[in-house]
Every structure is written in structure tokens, then in C-alpha cells.
Design an enzyme around this catalytic site. Structure first.
Site, PDB file in Angstrom:
ATOM      1  N   LYS A  14       0.849  -1.289   0.133  1.00 19.91           N
ATOM      2  CA  LYS A  14       0.015   0.078  -0.016  1.00 19.91           C
ATOM      3  C   LYS A  14       0.935   1.405   0.005  1.00 19.91           C
ATOM      4  O   LYS A  14       0.625   2.001  -0.838  1.00 19.91           O
ATOM      5  CB  LYS A  14      -0.993   0.012   1.277  1.00 19.91           C
ATOM      6  CG  LYS A  14      -1.885  -0.976   1.385  1.00 19.91           C
ATOM      7  CD  LYS A  14      -2.975  -0.805   2.593  1.00 19.91           C
ATOM      8  CE  LYS A  14      -2.099  -0.853   3.577  1.00 19.91           C
ATOM      9  NZ  LYS A  14      -1.511  -2.089   4.066  1.00 19.91           N
ATOM     10  N   ARG A  89      -9.314   1.327   9.085  1.00 21.74           N
ATOM     11  CA  ARG A  89      -8.812  -0.081   9.395  1.00 21.74           C
ATOM     12  C   ARG A  89      -9.924  -0.810  10.140  1.00 21.74           C
ATOM     13  O   ARG A  89      -9.987  -1.968  10.499  1.00 21.74           O
ATOM     14  CB  ARG A  89      -7.598  -0.209  10.188  1.00 21.74           C
ATOM     15  CG  ARG A  89      -6.241  -0.043   9.166  1.00 21.74           C
ATOM     16  CD  ARG A  89      -5.142  -0.092  10.110  1.00 21.74           C
ATOM     17  NE  ARG A  89      -4.066  -0.655   9.624  1.00 21.74           N
ATOM     18  CZ  ARG A  89      -3.139  -0.249   9.106  1.00 21.74           C
ATOM     19  NH1 ARG A  89      -2.745   0.974   8.772  1.00 21.74           N
ATOM     20  NH2 ARG A  89      -2.015  -1.117   8.363  1.00 21.74           N
ATOM     21  N   ARG A 128      11.893  -6.509   4.765  1.00 18.63           N
ATOM     22  CA  ARG A 128      11.842  -5.430   4.931  1.00 18.63           C
ATOM     23  C   ARG A 128      12.391  -5.178   6.522  1.00 18.63           C
ATOM     24  O   ARG A 128      13.096  -4.200   6.742  1.00 18.63           O
ATOM     25  CB  ARG A 128      10.523  -4.691   4.989  1.00 18.63           C
ATOM     26  CG  ARG A 128      10.430  -3.109   5.078  1.00 18.63           C
ATOM     27  CD  ARG A 128       9.152  -2.692   4.764  1.00 18.63           C
ATOM     28  NE  ARG A 128       8.011  -3.016   6.145  1.00 18.63           N
ATOM     29  CZ  ARG A 128       6.655  -2.808   6.089  1.00 18.63           C
ATOM     30  NH1 ARG A 128       6.207  -2.271   5.060  1.00 18.63           N
ATOM     31  NH2 ARG A 128       6.012  -3.007   6.971  1.00 18.63           N
ATOM     32  N   ARG A 134      12.581  -1.998  10.797  1.00 22.20           N
ATOM     33  CA  ARG A 134      11.139  -1.150  11.502  1.00 22.20           C
ATOM     34  C   ARG A 134      10.941  -2.179  12.878  1.00 22.20           C
ATOM     35  O   ARG A 134      10.929  -3.408  12.707  1.00 22.20           O
ATOM     36  CB  ARG A 134       9.940  -1.416  10.443  1.00 22.20           C
ATOM     37  CG  ARG A 134       9.165   0.028  10.341  1.00 22.20           C
ATOM     38  CD  ARG A 134       8.440  -0.095   9.166  1.00 22.20           C
ATOM     39  NE  ARG A 134       7.146  -0.710   9.708  1.00 22.20           N
ATOM     40  CZ  ARG A 134       6.215  -0.650   8.985  1.00 22.20           C
ATOM     41  NH1 ARG A 134       6.024   0.078   7.781  1.00 22.20           N
ATOM     42  NH2 ARG A 134       4.735  -1.074   9.540  1.00 22.20           N
ATOM     43  N   ARG A 145       0.073  -8.697  13.266  1.00 23.21           N
ATOM     44  CA  ARG A 145      -0.429  -7.873  12.340  1.00 23.21           C
ATOM     45  C   ARG A 145      -1.262  -8.492  11.432  1.00 23.21           C
ATOM     46  O   ARG A 145      -2.293  -7.929  10.961  1.00 23.21           O
ATOM     47  CB  ARG A 145       0.748  -7.097  11.751  1.00 23.21           C
ATOM     48  CG  ARG A 145       1.244  -5.754  12.696  1.00 23.21           C
ATOM     49  CD  ARG A 145       2.649  -5.599  12.355  1.00 23.21           C
ATOM     50  NE  ARG A 145       2.779  -4.871  10.872  1.00 23.21           N
ATOM     51  CZ  ARG A 145       3.676  -4.939  10.066  1.00 23.21           C
ATOM     52  NH1 ARG A 145       4.829  -5.557  10.690  1.00 23.21           N
ATOM     53  NH2 ARG A 145       3.857  -4.362   8.872  1.00 23.21           N
TER      54      ARG A 145
HETATM   55  P1  ADP Z   1       1.333  -2.070   7.870  1.00 21.50           P
HETATM   56  O1  ADP Z   1       0.286  -1.762   6.878  1.00 21.50           O
HETATM   57  O2  ADP Z   1       2.851  -2.504   7.121  1.00 21.50           O
HETATM   58  O3  ADP Z   1       0.772  -3.103   8.975  1.00 21.50           O
HETATM   59  P2  ADP Z   1       1.515   0.724   8.710  1.00 21.50           P
HETATM   60  O4  ADP Z   1       2.844   1.419   8.144  1.00 21.50           O
HETATM   61  O5  ADP Z   1       0.121   1.061   7.777  1.00 21.50           O
HETATM   62  O6  ADP Z   1       1.901  -0.579   8.496  1.00 21.50           O
HETATM   63  O7  ADP Z   1       1.053   0.709   9.905  1.00 21.50           O
HETATM   64  C1  ADP Z   1       1.806   0.596  11.101  1.00 21.50           C
HETATM   65  C2  ADP Z   1       1.123   0.587  12.481  1.00 21.50           C
HETATM   66  O8  ADP Z   1       0.591   1.799  12.820  1.00 21.50           O
HETATM   67  C3  ADP Z   1       0.005  -0.581  12.766  1.00 21.50           C
HETATM   68  O9  ADP Z   1       0.321  -1.606  13.121  1.00 21.50           O
HETATM   69  C4  ADP Z   1      -0.842   0.295  13.577  1.00 21.50           C
HETATM   70  O10 ADP Z   1      -0.293   0.227  15.088  1.00 21.50           O
HETATM   71  C5  ADP Z   1      -0.657   1.933  13.474  1.00 21.50           C
HETATM   72  N1  ADP Z   1      -1.955   2.163  12.472  1.00 21.50           N
HETATM   73  C6  ADP Z   1      -1.750   2.615  11.524  1.00 21.50           C
HETATM   74  N2  ADP Z   1      -3.029   2.908  10.870  1.00 21.50           N
HETATM   75  C7  ADP Z   1      -3.955   2.662  11.770  1.00 21.50           C
HETATM   76  C8  ADP Z   1      -5.378   2.812  11.994  1.00 21.50           C
HETATM   77  N3  ADP Z   1      -6.077   3.183  10.682  1.00 21.50           N
HETATM   78  N4  ADP Z   1      -5.953   2.356  13.176  1.00 21.50           N
HETATM   79  C9  ADP Z   1      -5.240   2.066  14.179  1.00 21.50           C
HETATM   80  N5  ADP Z   1      -3.751   1.899  14.078  1.00 21.50           N
HETATM   81  C10 ADP Z   1      -3.277   2.213  12.934  1.00 21.50           C
END
Ligand code: ADP
Length: 191
Positions: A14, A89, A128, A134, A145
Site C-alpha cells: 500500500k 482499518r 523489509r 522497523r 499484524r
Molecule cells: P502495515 O500496513 O505494514 O501494517 P502501517 O505502516 O500502515 O503498516 O501501520 C503500522 C502501525 O501503525 C499499525 O500496526 C498500527 O499500530 C498503526 N496504525 C496505522 N494505521 C492505523 C489505523 N487506521 N488504526 C489504528 N492503528 C493504525
């Protein structure tokens, strides 16, 4: 005017595609994950609040995330459209985004789901982990996750599908090929 949401499990690409589509469509890519990570790095109050959730691979509480996105969407650069990467989400976040859009008189045009099978997702995230270090790309947290995604976010595919907004795109293959598939799915008049 493009108001677009990207959906897909961790590792689907994404973030990568959001940036490429942002250049292509001329609207900002807004990544909740990037904003949270930047706040953690800068040790802001928000960063302090969210760090434990990020490190554990859990979702940040809706109240915190919703307020942050509401604020971001009010910035002038989002007035002409946006690409949301990582939001909504949860079904509560879907409702909240609906409210934000009603308030600004706009509506969501597209929801694009990027798909990939679990083995490929785990492979990409493990790679990654080595490249970027990360804190949430460790094996245990990757598994958490994926699980959280299945429980809380996968149901959004159905929600947006019922609204007729959803298109699913295969996330396997070359990055540029995936971008082309996404652009095609948008069915833009002059694309
Ligand atoms: P990925 O899609 O690879 O899991 P992201 O960079 O999109 O990683 O998100 C990393 C972290 O940020 C998530 O695991 C969560 O803890 C937090 N996060 C991101 N977007 C949201 C959201 N919409 N609601 C709640 N937590 C979020």
C-alpha cells in the site's frame, strides 16, 4: 478530484503504491502508519501514546487515530483529494471517515484492495525487517499484524463492496505493473 482509500494486508504494498499513485494523480498520499512512526521518532505526545501499540502490532485506539486523520484531512493540500493508506482499518473508522466527508461535502470515489497471499506477505515483511529495521517487522509482530488485519480490517472489503466502491487488484509482480493495474481499476476518464 480523487478521494481514494487503499486497503490490503500488511506487506501488500500500500505504502509503495500510494506514493506512486500520488505522483500520478497529483493528490497527497496520507499514511497513518508513516504519521505515527514520524511522531514516535520525534518523541511527540502522540508518539508517546502510540509507540506501545505500534511495537506490539496492535491498532492504535480509534479515538486517537480518528482525531489524527480528521486533523490531517483539514490541511489545505487535502482539499483537492487524497489517497488514504492505512485508514480506515476498523468499522468505527469507516463511520468516522463517512462523517468527515459529509462535513466537507465530499464523498469517497474509490476503494482499491491490493491482494497477496500470506506466504508472500510474510516474505516481504521479513525482507523489509532486514532492510529498514522497523520495530514491528519482527516475526511475532508480523504474525500479530496479519491476525489483527483479518479480524478487524478484512471485513471492510465487504462494507465497501456493498457500496459498489471496491475494486481488487493483484499485488504480485513488478511494482510498476501493480501501479498500472491500480490506475486501470480507477477507470479515470483521461488515464
Ligand atoms: P502495515 O500496513 O505494514 O501494517 P502501517 O505502516 O500502515 O503498516 O501501520 C503500522 C502501525 O501503525 C499499525 O500496526 C498500527 O499500530 C498503526 N496504525 C496505522 N494505521 C492505523 C489505523 N487506521 N488504526 C489504528 N492503528 C493504525
Amino acid at each position: 478530484m480523487t478521494r481514494l482509500v487503499l486497503l490490503g494486508p500488511p506487506g501488500a504494498g500500500k505504502g509503495t503504491q500510494a506514493k506512486l499513485l500520488s505522483d500520478r494523480l497529483g493528490v497527497p498520499a496520507i499514511s497513518t502508519g508513516d504519521i505515527f512512526r514520524a511522531n514516535v521518532a520525534a518523541e511527540t505526545d502522540l508518539g508517546t501514546t502510540v509507540k506501545e501499540y505500534l511495537d506490539a502490532g496492535k491498532y492504535v485506539p480509534d479515538s486517537v487515530t480518528n482525531a489524527m486523520v480528521r486533523d490531517r484531512l483539514q490541511q489545505p493540500d487535502a482539499a483537492g483529494g487524497f489517497i488514504l493508506d492505512g485508514y480506515p482499518r476498523t468499522t468505527d473508522q469507516v463511520r468516522e471517515l463517512d462523517d468527515m466527508l459529509v462535513e466537507t461535502g465530499g464523498k469517497l470515489e474509490h476503494v482499491l484492495e491490493i491482494t497477496a497471499d500470506t506466504d508472500e506477505l510474510v516474505r516481504r515483511l521479513s525482507r523489509r525487517a532486514v532492510e529498514q529495521g522497523r520495530s514491528d517487522d519482527t516475526e511475532d509482530v508480523i504474525r500479530t499484524r496479519q491476525q489483527v488485519y483479518l479480524e478487524q480490517t478484512a471485513p471492510l472489503v465487504e462494507v465497501y463492496s456493498e457500496r459498489g466502491l471496491l475494486r481488487s487488484v493483484d499485488g504480485l509482480g513488478e511494482i510498476s505493473d501493480v501501479t498500472e493495474r491500480l490506475v486501470e481499476a480507477l477507470d479515470l476518464p483521461d488515464a
